[in-house]
Design an enzyme around this catalytic site. Structure first.
Site, mmCIF file in Angstrom:
data_model
loop_
_atom_site.group_PDB
_atom_site.id
_atom_site.type_symbol
_atom_site.label_atom_id
_atom_site.label_comp_id
_atom_site.label_asym_id
_atom_site.label_seq_id
_atom_site.Cartn_x
_atom_site.Cartn_y
_atom_site.Cartn_z
ATOM 1 C CE LYS A 3 24.558 54.117 61.251
ATOM 2 N NZ LYS A 3 23.127 54.139 60.868
ATOM 3 C CE1 TYR A 59 27.065 51.554 60.535
ATOM 4 C CE2 TYR A 59 28.253 51.562 62.627
ATOM 5 C CZ TYR A 59 27.080 51.394 61.913
ATOM 6 O OH TYR A 59 25.922 51.057 62.573
#
Length: 296
Positions: free
Chosen positions: A197, A193
């Site tokens: 990002k 994650y």
């Protein structure tokens, strides 16, 4: 809930020193745009718009007069989002397309269909995203599931941006990537994650660099209580309303903060204070981007 503690996060204290906001405040009050119909006849395409932050963004753009294309995986949930908009604003024009954002052809078809129907595209909001439980280091996770997070969170926004750019150049439009504080911090057991990002933050910089007529914003929505948050949890408890995130996106695309194009923006920052106290420094030092920086 994740076993990861807030104390184990690296970089959590690296933040812009401005007052934190947890709900809508005067600088970004969307009522201004509702009253003025700021986005009348503007065409806004929103991925991940059937629930949560994406659905709220769609509703607030509709209140301000926008024409909408909504994208999500489930037609049933898209219908619910559309119905919520039409109950409040019966004259709203809303297209819906069920699609997996990883599908390149679907992205092309949706952008093409949007322009064929409305005649233009002004704003792309790439909101669709995913994450996995923060319960194991990366080598203990299924590699296919690990990579799937990159596919959704990076390839998805790329696909829609790729096909939207020619239309956004015509309208001098805007792109909003719904990002995360995870772009800047390192959370144990969340490498997929955080990496995704961070990558989308850099991609936003490249879109700005290669297409300077398009304004691009990489927006952390705050820690918002959504279905995804409830499913996977995290070391940081919810601290922001869904309206704060949507109102920040609307404010940025209203043309009032173009100096933040190509940069990371947190919805929890008081953007009035940012402009007053930090704007000149941000521009002079080319801050809020991914780069190595050492004290002078």
């Amino acid at each position: 809930m994740s076993a990861v503690s807030a104390a184990s996060i690296i970089g959590f204290d690296e933040n812009l020193k401005v007052p934190n906001r947890n709900d809508v405040y005067p600088t970004i009050d969307p009522k201004v745009h509702y009253d003025a119909q700021t986005f009348a006849n503007k065409v806004v395409l929103i991925t991940g718009s059937s629930r949560g932050i994406g659905a709220q963004i769609a509703l607030q753009y509709a209140r301000a007069g926008a024409l909408l294309t909504l994208v999500a995986r489930s037609q049933a949930s898209l219908d619910e989002s559309k119905d919520a908009i039409l109950r409040e604003r019966p004259s709203a024009q809303v297209l819906t397309f069920p699609a997996d954002v990883r599908d390149v052809k679907k992205a092309e078809e949706i952008v093409t269909a949007t322009v064929a129907h409305f005649g233009r595209l002004d704003i792309l909001v790439a909101n669709a995203g995913t994450l996995r439980p923060m319960d194991q280091p990366f080598a203990s996770k299924d590699p296919t599931e690990w990579w799937n997070v990159l596919e959704v969170n990076v390839r998805g926004p790329y696909n829609f941006t790729h096909f939207a750019v020619p239309e956004l150049l015509k309208t001098k439009g805007q792109v909003v990537f719904l990002n995360s504080a995870a772009a800047q911090v390192r959370v144990p057991n969340s490498s997929e994650y955080c990496t995704s990002k961070h990558a989308i933050l850099r991609f936003a910089e490249f879109v700005t660099l290669e297409y300077p007529d398009i304004k691009v914003f990489s927006v952390h929505p705050g820690s918002v209580q959504t279905d995804m948050f409830d499913t996977f949890g995290g070391p940081i408890p919810p601290d922001s309303t869904i309206e704060l995130a949507a109102s920040t996106v609307q404010y940025l695309t209203s043309g009032k903060a173009d100096y933040l194009s190509g940069r990371f923006v947190s919805s929890t920052w008081d953007l009035g204070e940012v402009e007053r106290d930090w704007k000149e420094k941000i521009i002079a030092q080319n801050s809020l981007v991914s780069k190595l920086s050492l004290p002078v």
